[in-house]
Design a protein around this motif. Structure first.
Motif, PDB file in Angstrom:
ATOM      1  N   ALA A  53      28.115  -7.290 -49.464  1.00 44.56           N
ATOM      2  CA  ALA A  53      26.797  -7.894 -49.240  1.00 44.56           C
ATOM      3  C   ALA A  53      26.930  -9.200 -48.461  1.00 44.56           C
ATOM      4  CB  ALA A  53      26.094  -8.139 -50.576  1.00 44.56           C
TER       5      ALA A  53
ATOM      6  N   LYS B 284      27.681  -8.486 -44.815  1.00 48.34           N
ATOM      7  CA  LYS B 284      26.476  -7.992 -44.141  1.00 48.34           C
ATOM      8  C   LYS B 284      25.561  -9.160 -43.771  1.00 48.34           C
ATOM      9  CE  LYS B 284      22.821  -4.581 -45.021  1.00 48.34           C
ATOM     10  NZ  LYS B 284      22.287  -3.647 -46.032  1.00 48.34           N
TER      11      LYS B 284
ATOM     12  N   GLN C  75       7.574  -8.306 -49.617  1.00 52.97           N
ATOM     13  CA  GLN C  75       8.571  -8.443 -50.685  1.00 52.97           C
ATOM     14  C   GLN C  75       8.040  -9.311 -51.823  1.00 52.97           C
ATOM     15  OE1 GLN C  75      12.886  -8.697 -49.957  1.00 52.97           O
ATOM     16  NE2 GLN C  75      12.321  -9.300 -47.876  1.00 52.97           N
TER      17      GLN C  75
ATOM     18  N   HIS D  36      10.093  -8.951 -55.057  1.00 54.02           N
ATOM     19  CA  HIS D  36      11.396  -9.615 -54.969  1.00 54.02           C
ATOM     20  C   HIS D  36      11.236 -11.131 -55.034  1.00 54.02           C
ATOM     21  CE1 HIS D  36      13.137  -5.890 -52.746  1.00 54.02           C
ATOM     22  NE2 HIS D  36      13.144  -5.726 -54.048  1.00 54.02           N
TER      23      HIS D  36
ATOM     24  N   SER E  12      21.684 -10.053 -54.868  1.00 59.61           N
ATOM     25  CA  SER E  12      20.389  -9.472 -54.505  1.00 59.61           C
ATOM     26  C   SER E  12      19.866 -10.081 -53.210  1.00 59.61           C
ATOM     27  CB  SER E  12      19.373  -9.697 -55.628  1.00 59.61           C
ATOM     28  OG  SER E  12      19.755  -9.014 -56.792  1.00 59.61           O
TER      29      SER E  12
ATOM     30  N   GLY F 223      22.407  -9.078 -50.306  1.00 61.77           N
ATOM     31  CA  GLY F 223      22.567  -7.641 -50.112  1.00 61.77           C
ATOM     32  C   GLY F 223      21.349  -6.941 -49.550  1.00 61.77           C
ATOM     33  N   THR F 224      20.145  -7.397 -49.934  1.00 57.34           N
ATOM     34  CA  THR F 224      18.944  -6.708 -49.454  1.00 57.34           C
ATOM     35  C   THR F 224      17.802  -7.654 -49.113  1.00 57.34           C
ATOM     36  OG1 THR F 224      18.225  -6.312 -51.746  1.00 57.34           O
ATOM     37  CG2 THR F 224      19.395  -4.523 -50.655  1.00 57.34           C
ATOM     38  N   TRP F 225      17.423  -8.529 -50.030  1.00 56.20           N
ATOM     39  CA  TRP F 225      16.208  -9.317 -49.849  1.00 56.20           C
ATOM     40  C   TRP F 225      16.215 -10.109 -48.546  1.00 56.20           C
ATOM     41  CZ3 TRP F 225      16.046 -11.940 -55.343  1.00 56.20           C
ATOM     42  CH2 TRP F 225      15.900 -10.940 -56.313  1.00 56.20           C
TER      43      TRP F 225
ATOM     44  N   ILE G 135      18.284  -9.787 -45.995  1.00 60.66           N
ATOM     45  CA  ILE G 135      18.493  -8.887 -44.850  1.00 60.66           C
ATOM     46  C   ILE G 135      17.139  -8.352 -44.399  1.00 60.66           C
ATOM     47  CG2 ILE G 135      19.565  -6.729 -44.071  1.00 60.66           C
ATOM     48  CD1 ILE G 135      21.544  -9.108 -44.713  1.00 60.66           C
ATOM     49  N   ASP G 136      16.324  -7.913 -45.368  1.00 59.18           N
ATOM     50  CA  ASP G 136      14.989  -7.402 -45.041  1.00 59.18           C
ATOM     51  C   ASP G 136      14.142  -8.474 -44.367  1.00 59.18           C
ATOM     52  OD1 ASP G 136      15.739  -5.001 -46.187  1.00 59.18           O
ATOM     53  OD2 ASP G 136      14.563  -5.292 -48.024  1.00 59.18           O
TER      54      ASP G 136
END
Length: 180
Positions: free
Chosen positions: A23, A26, A94, A97, A142, A145-147, A149-150
């Motif tokens: 993560a 990334k 989001q 999140h 979190s 890894g995703t939040w 990045i989005d």
């Protein structure tokens, strides 16, 4: 660690170190020097270093001093995210999140306040510190890894610039002691 904390940890084991490193890599690949993501990643690394230093402290005075530094950094970082990053996440689909992130940071601040009430050389202190570190590590995972990045992929360039400026302002304001 409370019985409830232990039960939750058993039911939802933390992600692996390999997952955390993936993560981070990334997120690092998406960050540009000086942008909000770059700043945040830098602060995440500082937070991790402060946890390591605090865990390695060998005297009560050193632990208290390390705890104070960690709390200052975590608070500055969370205030900046809460003012700049989470509203941007909410604006870009989001909301859940963003709300979860606020809750996690609030819980970490409360736990740090409870840590202050413990003997810094006790097992209870070490257990609580480990619990806080695990919660922060999961939160960071979190985000990286995703939040985030989005958000980096969904917000237009002009908003990315505004987010970067706003994050830096809030972080600097807290760290410089300009909050009254």
């Amino acid at each position: 660690m409370s019985i409830l904390d232990k039960a939750i940890a058993a039911i939802t084991p933390p992600e692996s170190e390999e997952d955390r490193l993936a993560a981070r890599a990334k997120a690092e690949n998406m960050a540009e020097p000086g942008d909000w993501l770059f700043q945040i990643l830098e602060h995440h690394r500082e937070i991790e270093a402060h946890f390591a230093a605090l865990k390695g402290a060998t005297s009560a005075d050193d632990r208290r001093a390390g705890q104070e530094k960690l709390a200052e950094l975590l608070t500055a970082h969370s205030i900046a995210e809460e003012a700049a990053i989470y509203p941007a996440m909410a604006a870009h689909a989001q909301v859940g999140h963003a709300e979860l992130a606020y809750q996690e940071q609030s819980a970490a601040k409360m736990e740090l306040g409870l840590l202050e009430r413990l003997d810094p050389m006790s097992e209870d202190y070490s257990d609580k510190l480990e619990h806080i570190e695990g919660a922060v590590a999961h939160h960071v995972y979190s985000e990286e890894g995703t939040w985030f990045i989005d958000l980096a992929q969904s917000a237009p360039a002009d908003e990315q610039e505004m987010i970067s400026e706003r994050y830096g302002q809030e972080y600097d304001r807290y760290m410089s002691g300009a909050i009254d």
